[in-house]
Design a protein around this motif. Structure first.
Motif, PDB file in Angstrom:
ATOM      1  N   VAL A  88     -43.022   2.512  -7.826  1.00  0.00           N
ATOM      2  CA  VAL A  88     -41.802   1.782  -7.486  1.00  0.00           C
ATOM      3  C   VAL A  88     -41.593   0.685  -8.523  1.00  0.00           C
ATOM      4  N   ARG A  89     -40.614   0.865  -9.386  1.00  0.00           N
ATOM      5  CA  ARG A  89     -40.257  -0.156 -10.362  1.00  0.00           C
ATOM      6  C   ARG A  89     -39.221  -1.096  -9.751  1.00  0.00           C
ATOM      7  N   ASN A  90     -39.157  -2.317 -10.235  1.00  0.00           N
ATOM      8  CA  ASN A  90     -38.253  -3.335  -9.679  1.00  0.00           C
ATOM      9  C   ASN A  90     -38.472  -3.467  -8.175  1.00  0.00           C
ATOM     10  N   PHE A  91     -39.737  -3.506  -7.798  1.00  0.00           N
ATOM     11  CA  PHE A  91     -40.064  -3.586  -6.376  1.00  0.00           C
ATOM     12  C   PHE A  91     -39.471  -4.835  -5.733  1.00  0.00           C
ATOM     13  N   ASP A  92     -39.339  -5.901  -6.493  1.00  0.00           N
ATOM     14  CA  ASP A  92     -38.770  -7.142  -5.963  1.00  0.00           C
ATOM     15  C   ASP A  92     -37.289  -6.997  -5.621  1.00  0.00           C
ATOM     16  N   SER A  93     -36.638  -5.925  -6.108  1.00  0.00           N
ATOM     17  CA  SER A  93     -35.230  -5.671  -5.779  1.00  0.00           C
ATOM     18  C   SER A  93     -35.066  -4.680  -4.631  1.00  0.00           C
ATOM     19  N   LEU A  94     -36.161  -4.181  -4.104  1.00  0.00           N
ATOM     20  CA  LEU A  94     -36.108  -3.194  -3.023  1.00  0.00           C
ATOM     21  C   LEU A  94     -35.692  -3.864  -1.716  1.00  0.00           C
ATOM     22  N   ARG A  95     -34.612  -3.381  -1.116  1.00  0.00           N
ATOM     23  CA  ARG A  95     -34.137  -3.952   0.143  1.00  0.00           C
ATOM     24  C   ARG A  95     -35.174  -3.763   1.245  1.00  0.00           C
ATOM     25  N   GLU A  96     -35.408  -4.813   2.003  1.00  0.00           N
ATOM     26  CA  GLU A  96     -36.358  -4.824   3.125  1.00  0.00           C
ATOM     27  C   GLU A  96     -37.785  -4.491   2.676  1.00  0.00           C
ATOM     28  N   ASN A  97     -38.152  -4.906   1.457  1.00  0.00           N
ATOM     29  CA  ASN A  97     -39.502  -4.589   0.980  1.00  0.00           C
ATOM     30  C   ASN A  97     -40.587  -5.317   1.767  1.00  0.00           C
ATOM     31  N   ARG A  98     -40.198  -6.256   2.631  1.00  0.00           N
ATOM     32  CA  ARG A  98     -41.194  -6.928   3.479  1.00  0.00           C
ATOM     33  C   ARG A  98     -41.912  -5.941   4.391  1.00  0.00           C
ATOM     34  N   LEU A  99     -41.310  -4.760   4.590  1.00  0.00           N
ATOM     35  CA  LEU A  99     -41.956  -3.741   5.416  1.00  0.00           C
ATOM     36  C   LEU A  99     -43.273  -3.269   4.795  1.00  0.00           C
ATOM     37  N   PHE A 100     -43.454  -3.517   3.503  1.00  0.00           N
ATOM     38  CA  PHE A 100     -44.688  -3.094   2.838  1.00  0.00           C
ATOM     39  C   PHE A 100     -45.864  -3.996   3.187  1.00  0.00           C
ATOM     40  N   ALA A 101     -45.620  -5.116   3.884  1.00  0.00           N
ATOM     41  CA  ALA A 101     -46.731  -5.961   4.312  1.00  0.00           C
ATOM     42  C   ALA A 101     -47.639  -5.185   5.265  1.00  0.00           C
ATOM     43  N   ALA A 102     -47.050  -4.423   6.168  1.00  0.00           N
ATOM     44  CA  ALA A 102     -47.841  -3.613   7.100  1.00  0.00           C
ATOM     45  C   ALA A 102     -48.506  -2.443   6.370  1.00  0.00           C
ATOM     46  N   TYR A 103     -47.781  -1.827   5.422  1.00  0.00           N
ATOM     47  CA  TYR A 103     -48.363  -0.707   4.675  1.00  0.00           C
ATOM     48  C   TYR A 103     -49.574  -1.173   3.872  1.00  0.00           C
ATOM     49  N   ALA A 104     -49.531  -2.394   3.364  1.00  0.00           N
ATOM     50  CA  ALA A 104     -50.642  -2.902   2.553  1.00  0.00           C
ATOM     51  C   ALA A 104     -51.940  -2.938   3.347  1.00  0.00           C
ATOM     52  N   GLU A 105     -51.838  -3.168   4.651  1.00  0.00           N
ATOM     53  CA  GLU A 105     -53.041  -3.234   5.475  1.00  0.00           C
ATOM     54  C   GLU A 105     -53.652  -1.856   5.719  1.00  0.00           C
ATOM     55  N   ARG A 106     -52.823  -0.827   5.756  1.00  0.00           N
ATOM     56  CA  ARG A 106     -53.323   0.533   6.002  1.00  0.00           C
ATOM     57  C   ARG A 106     -52.593   1.520   5.096  1.00  0.00           C
ATOM     58  N   PRO A 107     -52.887   1.505   3.805  1.00  0.00           N
ATOM     59  CA  PRO A 107     -52.207   2.435   2.891  1.00  0.00           C
ATOM     60  C   PRO A 107     -52.680   3.868   3.089  1.00  0.00           C
ATOM     61  N   ASN A 108     -51.853   4.802   2.710  1.00  0.00           N
ATOM     62  CA  ASN A 108     -52.186   6.227   2.779  1.00  0.00           C
ATOM     63  C   ASN A 108     -53.345   6.512   1.820  1.00  0.00           C
ATOM     64  N   PRO A 109     -54.510   6.945   2.322  1.00  0.00           N
ATOM     65  CA  PRO A 109     -55.662   7.169   1.429  1.00  0.00           C
ATOM     66  C   PRO A 109     -55.478   8.351   0.486  1.00  0.00           C
ATOM     67  N   GLN A 110     -54.483   9.214   0.754  1.00  0.00           N
ATOM     68  CA  GLN A 110     -54.244  10.365  -0.116  1.00  0.00           C
ATOM     69  C   GLN A 110     -53.113  10.112  -1.108  1.00  0.00           C
ATOM     70  N   ALA A 111     -52.697   8.882  -1.190  1.00  0.00           N
ATOM     71  CA  ALA A 111     -51.650   8.508  -2.140  1.00  0.00           C
ATOM     72  C   ALA A 111     -52.162   7.440  -3.088  1.00  0.00           C
ATOM     73  N   ILE A 112     -51.542   7.368  -4.250  1.00  0.00           N
ATOM     74  CA  ILE A 112     -51.741   6.258  -5.187  1.00  0.00           C
ATOM     75  C   ILE A 112     -50.368   5.636  -5.383  1.00  0.00           C
ATOM     76  N   VAL A 113     -50.190   4.459  -4.860  1.00  0.00           N
ATOM     77  CA  VAL A 113     -48.889   3.787  -4.891  1.00  0.00           C
ATOM     78  C   VAL A 113     -48.972   2.594  -5.837  1.00  0.00           C
ATOM     79  N   LEU A 114     -48.053   2.540  -6.778  1.00  0.00           N
ATOM     80  CA  LEU A 114     -47.982   1.423  -7.715  1.00  0.00           C
ATOM     81  C   LEU A 114     -46.650   0.714  -7.514  1.00  0.00           C
ATOM     82  N   LEU A 115     -46.715  -0.546  -7.138  1.00  0.00           N
ATOM     83  CA  LEU A 115     -45.527  -1.374  -6.924  1.00  0.00           C
ATOM     84  C   LEU A 115     -45.445  -2.379  -8.065  1.00  0.00           C
ATOM     85  N   ALA A 116     -44.376  -2.324  -8.827  1.00  0.00           N
ATOM     86  CA  ALA A 116     -44.263  -3.165 -10.025  1.00  0.00           C
ATOM     87  C   ALA A 116     -43.022  -4.035  -9.945  1.00  0.00           C
TER      88      ALA A 116
END
Length: 350
Positions: A88-116
């Motif tokens: 995810v590029r321009n992550f700071d411009s993503l609408r409602e990106n605060r929802l990723f606070a919960a994802y950060a606590e339990r990320p998908n172990p079968q994914a590699i997510v890069l937020l930039a």
């Protein structure tokens, strides 16, 4: 993943990616977008073979989508692959990106997510606070001039090349802190050198389209030594052979600004009784180049260097659209101002 007590460096992430050691969630931010781009490419290259990327790689931009859609990608399972990669590029411009606070606590172990992020967000706000607590994170800042030679040397070594000390220093001065320009110049050098694995100053001069006698390094030396007629002639040669004289003039101004900034730093060190090694470190040059800078700093003096830096700033503004004057005229007037600034210290020395 556990709480991160501190961010990682570019080099640490680079080595981890090259060895296939991945975490499920990365948070990158900072002004040095080239380093973020490089890590993104390394992640893609080492996490997924080309034949598996069609169904397992998503690159999205924050200002073009919404958080819930991106979270859906992050929660998806890979298709016949060890990982799913979501960038995810321009992550700071993503609408409602605060929802990723919960994802950060339990990320998908079968994914590699890069937020930039494209800069430095408010790290006290969500989701950035949670990401700094739970994700692997790094702040990628522009390198200081003193760090650039080492960075260029490491890049060349990874490709199997070594730069001679003078070549390395001059290349660093040539590109400044623009790492993308540094990599472009190195790649041209690699192609030019062919089977040779040691790169010289002559290689750099040739690849840059200049000559051994009339190049930007000789221009710096002529200005530093107060040889203004030589400086004018070299400028003429550089502009005459440039495909875009205005761009060439801007490069000359940038190069001389870096030079005089180093001279200014030397004047600030006067009276501190530093060793030559320490002085060289302060301005970001090898110790064996120091005498050249010390002599130039003495020739100009602090007041003159301040006037020269002001003249360089004015020339930069003109060349970037502040006036319609011909680039050749702008540089000629600049060199006259440099000569006038140096005249008083030279008379005092006499």
């Amino acid at each position: 993943m556990g709480q991160q007590t501190g961010g990682l460096s570019f080099e640490q992430l680079e080595v981890a990616f090259q060895h296939g050691n991945f975490a499920p969630l990365y948070f990158l931010y900072g002004e040095e977008s080239f380093l973020i781009d490089t890590l993104q490419q390394l992640l893609i290259e080492h996490a997924l073979p080309p034949e598996l990327r069609a169904f397992n790689l998503d690159i999205v931009y924050g200002d073009e989508t919404e958080a819930r859609a991106v979270l859906g990608l992050c929660q998806s399972l890979p298709v016949m692959a060890p990982h799913r990669v979501v960038i995810v590029r321009n992550f700071d411009s993503l609408r409602e990106n605060r929802l990723f606070a919960a994802y950060a606590e339990r990320p998908n172990p079968q994914a590699i997510v890069l937020l930039a992020c494209s800069g430095r967000p408010n790290l006290n706000a969500q989701p950035y606070r949670a990401l700094r607590q739970h994700a692997v994170w790094a702040e990628l800042r522009p390198l200081r001039p003193a760090q650039v030679p080492g960075w260029l040397a490491r890049y060349a070594e990874r490709e199997g090349y070594r730069l001679e000390p003078e070549a390395l220093q001059r290349l660093a001065e040539y590109v400044g802190t623009d790492l993308q320009a540094g990599v472009q110049e190195l790649r041209k050098l690699f192609a030019y050198a062919g089977t040779r694995h040691t790169l010289t100053l002559d290689d750099i001069v040739t690849v840059s389209g200049q000559t051994r006698s009339y190049n930007i390094f000789e221009l710096q030396r002529a200005v530093g030594e107060g040889r203004y007629s030589d400086a004018v002639y070299i400028v003429e040669q550089l502009l005459q052979h440039a495909s875009n004289p205005r761009s060439e003039a801007l490069r000359i101004v940038s190069f001389l600004t870096t030079f005089f900034t180093k001279l200014w730093r030397l004047t600030l060190c006067q009276g501190q009784r530093l060793s030559n090694q320490a002085l060289a470190g302060r301005i970001g040059v090898p110790a064996y180049f120091l005498q050249e800078y010390l002599q130039s700093a003495r020739r100009y003096g602090g007041d003159a260097i301040r006037r020269v830096l002001a003249a360089l700033l004015a020339a930069d503004v003109e060349l970037k659209g502040g006036s319609q004057r011909d680039p050749r005229l702008v540089l000629h007037l600049l060199l006259r101002q440099v000569q006038a600034a140096c005249r008083a210290p030279l008379q005092q020395a006499a």
